[in-house]
Design a protein around this motif. Structure first.
Motif, PDB file in Angstrom:
ATOM      1  N   ASN A  70      49.019   1.600  33.130  1.00 40.08           N
ATOM      2  CA  ASN A  70      49.404   2.998  32.984  1.00 40.08           C
ATOM      3  C   ASN A  70      49.498   3.422  31.522  1.00 40.08           C
ATOM      4  O   ASN A  70      48.750   4.276  31.039  1.00 40.08           O
ATOM      5  N   THR A  71      50.409   2.809  30.787  1.00 39.31           N
ATOM      6  CA  THR A  71      50.661   3.223  29.405  1.00 39.31           C
ATOM      7  C   THR A  71      49.565   2.757  28.459  1.00 39.31           C
ATOM      8  O   THR A  71      49.141   3.501  27.567  1.00 39.31           O
ATOM      9  N   GLY A  72      49.081   1.531  28.654  1.00 43.13           N
ATOM     10  CA  GLY A  72      48.084   0.991  27.737  1.00 43.13           C
ATOM     11  C   GLY A  72      46.678   1.473  28.005  1.00 43.13           C
ATOM     12  O   GLY A  72      45.938   1.827  27.082  1.00 43.13           O
ATOM     13  N   LEU A  73      46.284   1.528  29.295  1.00 39.69           N
ATOM     14  CA  LEU A  73      44.902   1.877  29.643  1.00 39.69           C
ATOM     15  C   LEU A  73      44.768   3.295  30.173  1.00 39.69           C
ATOM     16  O   LEU A  73      43.653   3.771  30.378  1.00 39.69           O
ATOM     17  N   GLY A  74      45.891   3.978  30.443  1.00 43.59           N
ATOM     18  CA  GLY A  74      45.857   5.407  30.752  1.00 43.59           C
ATOM     19  C   GLY A  74      45.560   5.774  32.187  1.00 43.59           C
ATOM     20  O   GLY A  74      45.124   6.900  32.453  1.00 43.59           O
ATOM     21  N   HIS A  75      45.818   4.888  33.147  1.00 46.15           N
ATOM     22  CA  HIS A  75      45.570   5.203  34.557  1.00 46.15           C
ATOM     23  C   HIS A  75      46.878   5.546  35.250  1.00 46.15           C
ATOM     24  O   HIS A  75      47.901   4.899  35.039  1.00 46.15           O
ATOM     25  N   ARG A  76      46.849   6.579  36.120  1.00 44.40           N
ATOM     26  CA  ARG A  76      48.051   7.024  36.824  1.00 44.40           C
ATOM     27  C   ARG A  76      48.315   6.227  38.097  1.00 44.40           C
ATOM     28  O   ARG A  76      49.429   6.214  38.596  1.00 44.40           O
ATOM     29  N   ASN A  77      47.293   5.582  38.647  1.00 38.98           N
ATOM     30  CA  ASN A  77      47.501   4.721  39.809  1.00 38.98           C
ATOM     31  C   ASN A  77      46.512   3.579  39.759  1.00 38.98           C
ATOM     32  O   ASN A  77      45.472   3.652  39.104  1.00 38.98           O
ATOM     33  N   VAL A  78      46.841   2.502  40.456  1.00 42.67           N
ATOM     34  CA  VAL A  78      46.041   1.288  40.354  1.00 42.67           C
ATOM     35  C   VAL A  78      44.658   1.471  40.958  1.00 42.67           C
ATOM     36  O   VAL A  78      43.691   0.838  40.524  1.00 42.67           O
ATOM     37  N   ASN A  79      44.526   2.355  41.955  1.00 43.70           N
ATOM     38  CA  ASN A  79      43.214   2.577  42.559  1.00 43.70           C
ATOM     39  C   ASN A  79      42.234   3.182  41.561  1.00 43.70           C
ATOM     40  O   ASN A  79      41.034   2.870  41.589  1.00 43.70           O
ATOM     41  N   ALA A  80      42.721   4.064  40.679  1.00 44.23           N
ATOM     42  CA  ALA A  80      41.847   4.640  39.659  1.00 44.23           C
ATOM     43  C   ALA A  80      41.327   3.555  38.721  1.00 44.23           C
ATOM     44  O   ALA A  80      40.157   3.567  38.310  1.00 44.23           O
ATOM     45  N   TYR A  81      42.201   2.619  38.383  1.00 46.06           N
ATOM     46  CA  TYR A  81      41.803   1.493  37.526  1.00 46.06           C
ATOM     47  C   TYR A  81      40.749   0.628  38.219  1.00 46.06           C
ATOM     48  O   TYR A  81      39.702   0.313  37.637  1.00 46.06           O
ATOM     49  N   LEU A  82      40.993   0.260  39.471  1.00 47.37           N
ATOM     50  CA  LEU A  82      40.064  -0.598  40.201  1.00 47.37           C
ATOM     51  C   LEU A  82      38.749   0.120  40.499  1.00 47.37           C
ATOM     52  O   LEU A  82      37.666  -0.478  40.419  1.00 47.37           O
ATOM     53  N   ASN A  83      38.833   1.415  40.818  1.00 49.92           N
ATOM     54  CA  ASN A  83      37.614   2.149  41.157  1.00 49.92           C
ATOM     55  C   ASN A  83      36.679   2.291  39.964  1.00 49.92           C
ATOM     56  O   ASN A  83      35.469   2.459  40.137  1.00 49.92           O
ATOM     57  N   GLY A  84      37.218   2.219  38.753  1.00 52.17           N
ATOM     58  CA  GLY A  84      36.356   2.238  37.580  1.00 52.17           C
ATOM     59  C   GLY A  84      35.401   1.052  37.573  1.00 52.17           C
ATOM     60  O   GLY A  84      34.202   1.201  37.306  1.00 52.17           O
ATOM     61  N   PHE A  85      35.911  -0.132  37.881  1.00 53.98           N
ATOM     62  CA  PHE A  85      35.062  -1.319  37.967  1.00 53.98           C
ATOM     63  C   PHE A  85      34.108  -1.220  39.158  1.00 53.98           C
ATOM     64  O   PHE A  85      32.936  -1.604  39.060  1.00 53.98           O
ATOM     65  N   ARG A  86      34.605  -0.722  40.259  1.00 60.09           N
ATOM     66  CA  ARG A  86      33.768  -0.596  41.454  1.00 60.09           C
ATOM     67  C   ARG A  86      32.606   0.367  41.212  1.00 60.09           C
ATOM     68  O   ARG A  86      31.472   0.097  41.617  1.00 60.09           O
ATOM     69  N   LEU A  87      32.892   1.474  40.542  1.00 64.68           N
ATOM     70  CA  LEU A  87      31.830   2.458  40.282  1.00 64.68           C
ATOM     71  C   LEU A  87      30.787   1.910  39.320  1.00 64.68           C
ATOM     72  O   LEU A  87      29.592   2.213  39.455  1.00 64.68           O
ATOM     73  N   ARG A  88      31.223   1.120  38.347  1.00 66.68           N
ATOM     74  CA  ARG A  88      30.248   0.517  37.439  1.00 66.68           C
ATOM     75  C   ARG A  88      29.307  -0.426  38.187  1.00 66.68           C
ATOM     76  O   ARG A  88      28.104  -0.443  37.936  1.00 66.68           O
TER      77      ARG A  88
END
Length: 361
Positions: A286-304
């Motif tokens: 959240n604070t370091g990488l700027g994601h509001r929820n964990v799904n947004a973080y994981l979906n970034g890798f999935r979309l790539r």
């Protein structure tokens, strides 16, 4: 008449008026909090909910002849509180939520039902009918569904103030809707309308006070998502230093072990694999990488992974659905919405454009 000389029957209407007036005043303050928040879907739904709640609180006051023409509007707005709460909860606790035409149709039907019931009830104590029961069951269903969604997604929320607000929010609003619905039905069945009305006033006042405490006490810049242009123009806060070791571990788990491919992956599972406390993973993402929820973080890798596969001529015959599911998307609707938000086009159009020699972004 002196206050001490008031009998109980005389005091109850006065107490009802004081409580409902107080609830309306508290909801005015709540609407101000929503209106001053960054313009977003949850803040707009919240403001509409608070404004309709003001009319719902005042609807239980004695009728004033000059205001009788506005009764249908009051009934419509009072009934709209339930679907507005349903939409607000979904928008506040799910940053990716966007209402569909089905949401609009389902949500819009409930206030219309409330208006029809209001127009049919000409007697002061109308008998409980089929539409009344349908309205009560429907209102409870809206509340239970919204509260279940808020509870279900609690572990994926990385915004600490919002995550901590869930329990109080769920408890308060569920009590308001379920007690109000139950007391109204009981009052209509038994004829104890004054008791039912006073119970509603007490619940509304206590609930409005509790919600205002949550909104004011947990104010935080990330409670509601800010528009992209507002984020760009806002002064950037001083970033907390990243936990370089944990960042490296997470990056390795995602890029080498492809942990994100598990559609049921949770923040607790990630922390366990990283060998660290859950709160450290939450804070970094959240604070370091700027994601509001964990799904947004994981979906970034999935979309790539998906975009690379769609651009790979060797996988030209592999169905898009298979590629999305293999990358860890558990829902095709979430995949399609996330992909279009990221790349500005549907997965099929992206594949065709890249196959024709276009850039893969």
């Amino acid at each position: 008449m002196a206050l001490s000389a008031l009998s109980v029957p005389d005091a109850l209407p006065l107490l009802n008026a004081v409580l409902r007036g107080g609830a309306a005043a508290l909801l005015v303050l709540a609407s101000a909090v929503f209106l001053r928040a960054p313009s977003s879907l949850p803040s707009r739904f919240g403001a509409a909910l608070a404004l309709c709640g003001i009319l719902a609180a005042l609807a239980g006051l004695p009728s004033i002849a000059i205001l009788d023409p506005f009764d249908p509007l009051v009934a419509l707005c009072s009934a709209a509180c339930v679907p507005l709460f349903w939409l607000f909860t979904r928008a506040w606790f799910d940053d990716d939520f966007r209402p569909t035409w089905i949401d609009a149709a389902v949500g819009g039907s409930y206030p219309v039902l409330g208006l029809i019931i209001s127009l049919q009830h000409e007697a002061p104590i109308a008998p409980l009918g089929l539409l009344d029961l349908l309205s009560s069951v429907g209102g409870a269903a809206f509340a239970v569904h919204a509260l279940w969604l808020a509870w279900r997604s609690r572990n994926t929320d990385l915004v600490e103030p919002r995550r901590h607000a869930r329990i109080g929010f769920i408890a308060i609003v569920s009590a308001i809707i379920l007690i109000l619905t139950g007391s109204e039905v009981a009052g209509r069945i038994t004829g104890a309308i004054e008791t039912s009305t006073l119970t509603g006033a007490i619940v509304l006042f206590a609930g409005a006070l509790g919600l205002l405490i949550i909104l004011v006490g947990l104010r935080h810049p990330d409670m509601f998502p800010a528009p992209a242009e507002a984020q760009a123009n806002a002064p950037q806060p001083i970033a907390e230093p990243l936990d370089a070791g944990l960042e490296y571990t997470l990056d390795r788990l995602m890029t080498e072990e492809r942990l994100y491919r598990d559609p049921d992956l949770t923040i607790g599972m990630i922390a366990a694999r990283a060998g660290t406390a859950e709160y450290r993973v939450r804070r970094l993402i959240n604070t370091g990488l700027g994601h509001r929820n964990v799904n947004a973080y994981l979906n970034g890798f999935r979309l790539r992974e998906v975009s690379a596969a769609l651009a790979d001529r060797a996988q030209a015959e592999v169905p898009i659905t298979t590629i999305a599911l293999d990358a860890g998307f558990g829902s095709l609707s979430v995949f399609n919405r996330s992909f279009k938000a990221q790349f500005g086009e549907t997965p099929s159009l992206y594949r065709k454009r890249v196959a024709a020699g276009g850039p893969s972004d």
